[in-house]
Design an enzyme around this catalytic site. Sequence first.
Site, PDB file in Angstrom:
ATOM      1  N   GLY A  62      -3.202  -0.632   1.163  1.00 22.98           N
ATOM      2  CA  GLY A  62      -4.493  -0.312   2.444  1.00 22.98           C
ATOM      3  C   GLY A  62      -5.627   0.981   2.140  1.00 22.98           C
ATOM      4  O   GLY A  62      -5.549   0.826   1.314  1.00 22.98           O
ATOM      5  N   PRO A  63      -6.726   0.139   2.948  1.00 23.88           N
ATOM      6  CA  PRO A  63      -7.412   0.670   2.561  1.00 23.88           C
ATOM      7  C   PRO A  63      -7.323   2.514   2.566  1.00 23.88           C
ATOM      8  O   PRO A  63      -6.165   3.262   3.855  1.00 23.88           O
ATOM      9  CB  PRO A  63      -8.248   0.515   3.452  1.00 23.88           C
ATOM     10  CG  PRO A  63      -7.640  -0.072   4.777  1.00 23.88           C
ATOM     11  CD  PRO A  63      -6.317  -0.652   4.037  1.00 23.88           C
ATOM     12  N   GLY A  64      -7.961   3.085   2.624  1.00 21.58           N
ATOM     13  CA  GLY A  64      -8.015   4.682   3.048  1.00 21.58           C
ATOM     14  C   GLY A  64      -6.557   5.853   1.992  1.00 21.58           C
ATOM     15  O   GLY A  64      -7.064   5.218   0.481  1.00 21.58           O
ATOM     16  N   CYS A  93      -0.114   0.257  -4.937  1.00 28.60           N
ATOM     17  CA  CYS A  93      -0.957   1.213  -4.270  1.00 28.60           C
ATOM     18  C   CYS A  93      -1.312   2.432  -3.706  1.00 28.60           C
ATOM     19  O   CYS A  93      -0.727   3.229  -3.700  1.00 28.60           O
ATOM     20  CB  CYS A  93      -1.937   0.167  -4.344  1.00 28.60           C
ATOM     21  SG  CYS A  93      -3.669   0.138  -4.175  1.00 28.60           S
ATOM     22  N   LEU A  94      -1.110   2.149  -2.593  1.00 30.54           N
ATOM     23  CA  LEU A  94      -0.932   3.465  -1.534  1.00 30.54           C
ATOM     24  C   LEU A  94       0.139   3.467  -1.462  1.00 30.54           C
ATOM     25  O   LEU A  94       0.299   4.804  -1.412  1.00 30.54           O
ATOM     26  CB  LEU A  94      -2.043   2.717  -0.240  1.00 30.54           C
ATOM     27  CG  LEU A  94      -1.319   3.876   1.247  1.00 30.54           C
ATOM     28  CD1 LEU A  94      -2.534   4.830   0.703  1.00 30.54           C
ATOM     29  CD2 LEU A  94      -2.312   3.241   2.377  1.00 30.54           C
ATOM     30  N   GLN A  97       0.443   6.118  -4.285  1.00 36.97           N
ATOM     31  CA  GLN A  97       0.019   7.055  -4.362  1.00 36.97           C
ATOM     32  C   GLN A  97       0.755   8.085  -2.933  1.00 36.97           C
ATOM     33  O   GLN A  97       1.351   9.839  -3.166  1.00 36.97           O
ATOM     34  CB  GLN A  97      -1.195   6.946  -3.160  1.00 36.97           C
ATOM     35  CG  GLN A  97      -1.743   6.557  -4.544  1.00 36.97           C
ATOM     36  CD  GLN A  97      -3.239   6.302  -4.467  1.00 36.97           C
ATOM     37  OE1 GLN A  97      -4.025   6.683  -2.861  1.00 36.97           O
ATOM     38  NE2 GLN A  97      -4.150   4.766  -5.051  1.00 36.97           N
ATOM     39  N   SER A 142      -9.836   3.652  -6.505  1.00 38.28           N
ATOM     40  CA  SER A 142     -10.760   4.892  -6.853  1.00 38.28           C
ATOM     41  C   SER A 142      -9.462   6.231  -6.254  1.00 38.28           C
ATOM     42  O   SER A 142     -10.531   7.112  -7.273  1.00 38.28           O
ATOM     43  CB  SER A 142     -11.309   4.231  -5.561  1.00 38.28           C
ATOM     44  OG  SER A 142     -10.840   4.779  -4.081  1.00 38.28           O
ATOM     45  N   HIS A 184      -1.438  -4.043  -8.439  1.00 42.23           N
ATOM     46  CA  HIS A 184      -1.474  -5.334  -7.379  1.00 42.23           C
ATOM     47  C   HIS A 184      -0.599  -5.895  -8.136  1.00 42.23           C
ATOM     48  O   HIS A 184      -1.034  -6.972  -8.055  1.00 42.23           O
ATOM     49  CB  HIS A 184      -2.700  -5.668  -6.582  1.00 42.23           C
ATOM     50  CG  HIS A 184      -3.267  -4.843  -5.960  1.00 42.23           C
ATOM     51  ND1 HIS A 184      -2.987  -4.939  -4.656  1.00 42.23           N
ATOM     52  CD2 HIS A 184      -3.648  -3.271  -6.003  1.00 42.23           C
ATOM     53  CE1 HIS A 184      -3.753  -3.994  -3.798  1.00 42.23           C
ATOM     54  NE2 HIS A 184      -4.193  -3.057  -4.562  1.00 42.23           N
ATOM     55  N   GLU A 186       0.860  -8.699  -6.659  1.00 44.50           N
ATOM     56  CA  GLU A 186       0.952  -9.529  -5.965  1.00 44.50           C
ATOM     57  C   GLU A 186      -0.628 -10.538  -6.521  1.00 44.50           C
ATOM     58  O   GLU A 186      -0.771 -11.857  -6.042  1.00 44.50           O
ATOM     59  CB  GLU A 186       0.768  -9.242  -4.359  1.00 44.50           C
ATOM     60  CG  GLU A 186      -0.299  -8.566  -3.710  1.00 44.50           C
ATOM     61  CD  GLU A 186      -1.076  -7.235  -3.664  1.00 44.50           C
ATOM     62  OE1 GLU A 186      -1.572  -7.130  -4.062  1.00 44.50           O
ATOM     63  OE2 GLU A 186      -0.330  -7.176  -4.944  1.00 44.50           O
TER      64      GLU A 186
END
Length: 748
Positions: A62-64, A93-94, A97, A142, A184, A186
């Site tokens: 997800g973003p952020g 990913c997120l 983190q 990022s 990722h 997927e």
Amino acid sequence: MTIENPRILLVDSYDSFTHNLAALCRRSIPGCSVHIIKNDELSIESLRPNLRYFSAILVGPGPGSPDNAEDIGIVRDLWKLQDDDLLPIFGVCLGLQSLALESGGTLGRLKVVKHGQISQVQHTSSDIFQGVGEVHAVRYHSLHVTVPTGGSIEELGWVDEEENGHVVMAIKHHRRPFWAVQYHPESVRTEGGGCEVLVNFWSLAQGWSRAAGRRQTPWNPSIAGKVGTLWPYNHPQRTNKLTAPSSKNLLISRSVHLPQLKSTRICEYLGVLEERSKFVLLDSAASPGRFSVIGSLLPTSLQVAYCVGDSCVSLISGNHTTSDELGAHDIWQWLATYMRSKRVANGNPSIPFWGGFVGYLSYELGLPTLEVASIHTKKKAHPDVNLVFVERSIVLDTDTGTLHIQSILPNDESWVDKVVQDLTDLAHSEEQSRKPTAVLSLSPISTVILPDRKRYIAKIDRAKECLFSGDSYELCVTAQTKISIPHHQTKQSTTSTSWDRYLQLKKLNPAPHSAYLRLHPTTLISSSPERFLSYSRPPNSVCQLRPIKGTIRKADGITRAVAEKALAGSPKEVAENLMIVDLIRHDLHGIVGDNVTVSQFCGVEEYETVWQLVSVIEGQADPSAPVDEELGWNVLKASLPPGSMTGAPKKRSVEILQHLEDKEREVYSGVFGYWDVGGGGDWSVTIRSCFKHDDLSTKPSFNSNEEWTIGAGGAITALSDSEAEWDEMILKLSSVLKSFGITPPTSY
């Protein structure tokens, strides 16, 4: 112990790849059911009692940032589950983190952002990488984490690269059943680290459950809906068979071979020169387009107009306008209900259009589906839905030169016969099509307001900061050009200068998906190169999307080999395309379920004036599932706005773009096309286009102006150069400006 009928809880952090992860999960874990919840949908207190019904949790991307409570939601609480609530979790990913951050790791920014980039991942060949060979993984991040030595988490995979040094790619927790990857799995271009890693995770999860004595509690139907939505989604409009068309709904059709007759000549025969009348043309003006659709509208032809936020839809027929309350339905359902009553089944299946809705859908129409509220409150000059129901049509097959004259009006054979005879006579006469004005140039008193260069570059720089911070992977930044022309400069009010401009645009920039749509109060002319979505007639509808990211103009020396090197050989161009391909796969998976394929990835295609980097994504519902007779229409709703015009993740990108761009895009970067009464449809992205507002309530005065809007922009990635992006936007803008006799300066 092997868990039968496992249930997986997938936590979605408002990403645009979530359904791809759900599909990967179903391929990797035999017989599993996947429930999806948003990361802020439930509190940990309400979720905890129901975790016993699940075998494992997937924490999606997800973003952020994981240190922002609004971005991460319930995820940070999952890593703190204790005792009987504990269950295996796999993060992406997120998710990685967040696990690292909650386990003593630290968070930082990459020096060089990796969005849509493919890296070879080194790994320990153990745990989730047991038996896995080379891993070439797609990265969308990022931010990165640093794992402390001797802590509770251990590194399983990594990359060592010159620009960023050592970057963690996979971890596990020493004491808890938690695993995660930074890349990722997927993504369509991840090889070796996708299904293989999920299979290993599932094996490890079952092993942990056996050792811990944990068993999945048999499902209790009473909690359905309390723990996320079961995927693939059960759409309420699906039935066991198609709705039978009324015996009154029949197509009358005749075909005639007239290769010398072009679409523009047919339009002039049908009255396109009358500026104050309605007219629709979907024109295959260049290869690889094939069929042109021309509406022969009646004064009473039904026009449907709607603006986002309104409680009713406007129905316009002749000089009369009525309103129909939407009630509990949305505009999509209203249109689907109307089309169900008009369904026709007796047409020639090789002809794509028998009759139906033709028009455009705005960019902003897609915002409610994303649950994004528009921050621009200016009164709309253009409807968000502007469609006309075409009962009489002419379809030109440009490959064969065959015309199909059609009507879905009862007892309309005489009109069909008359048109066949008239067009035959016209084709064999010496009369030539009316010559357009050489170039409708502008006088000194006309006004042209081009985008401000400094402001546009500042937008790009702000967009890149959003990419560096992890809020988006790609942002399509756009700007508008305004042209104001005094009415006394444009001949008589009854003569169509907008048609002349369309002819100029078609001549200067021929494109496979051109259009001339005059649906007051909006006139749209377009030379779009990009088909957005086409869907075949039910049953067994196939939905196809063809995103374009990457263009190079034809010129001396630009051979196919040169174009392929410049496009398919460019990491930037391929990354842009890949991000949209993965986004589109997510949108399709959300409607059709598992059956989504990428039949072409980053293929270089030849067009009239350019080479394009085009991917092809197709989706089809499970043939054993109930029939969704509006499958394509539902895919269209789920896919707007076009991902190629927003970026990814789509919801967050659209929110960012609203603040970067100081006004609504309106018609620009929406879609235009048709929905056929047989159930098929074809929609193109509204680019290389311009549109104007027509106020027919008053006649133009000497001092009034004709106002045109042209949108142009480009996809901004971490690899973008701000000056080069400005130049690309101006290049796209110039193809439309030339139809006004304007050549924009190369720099200003």
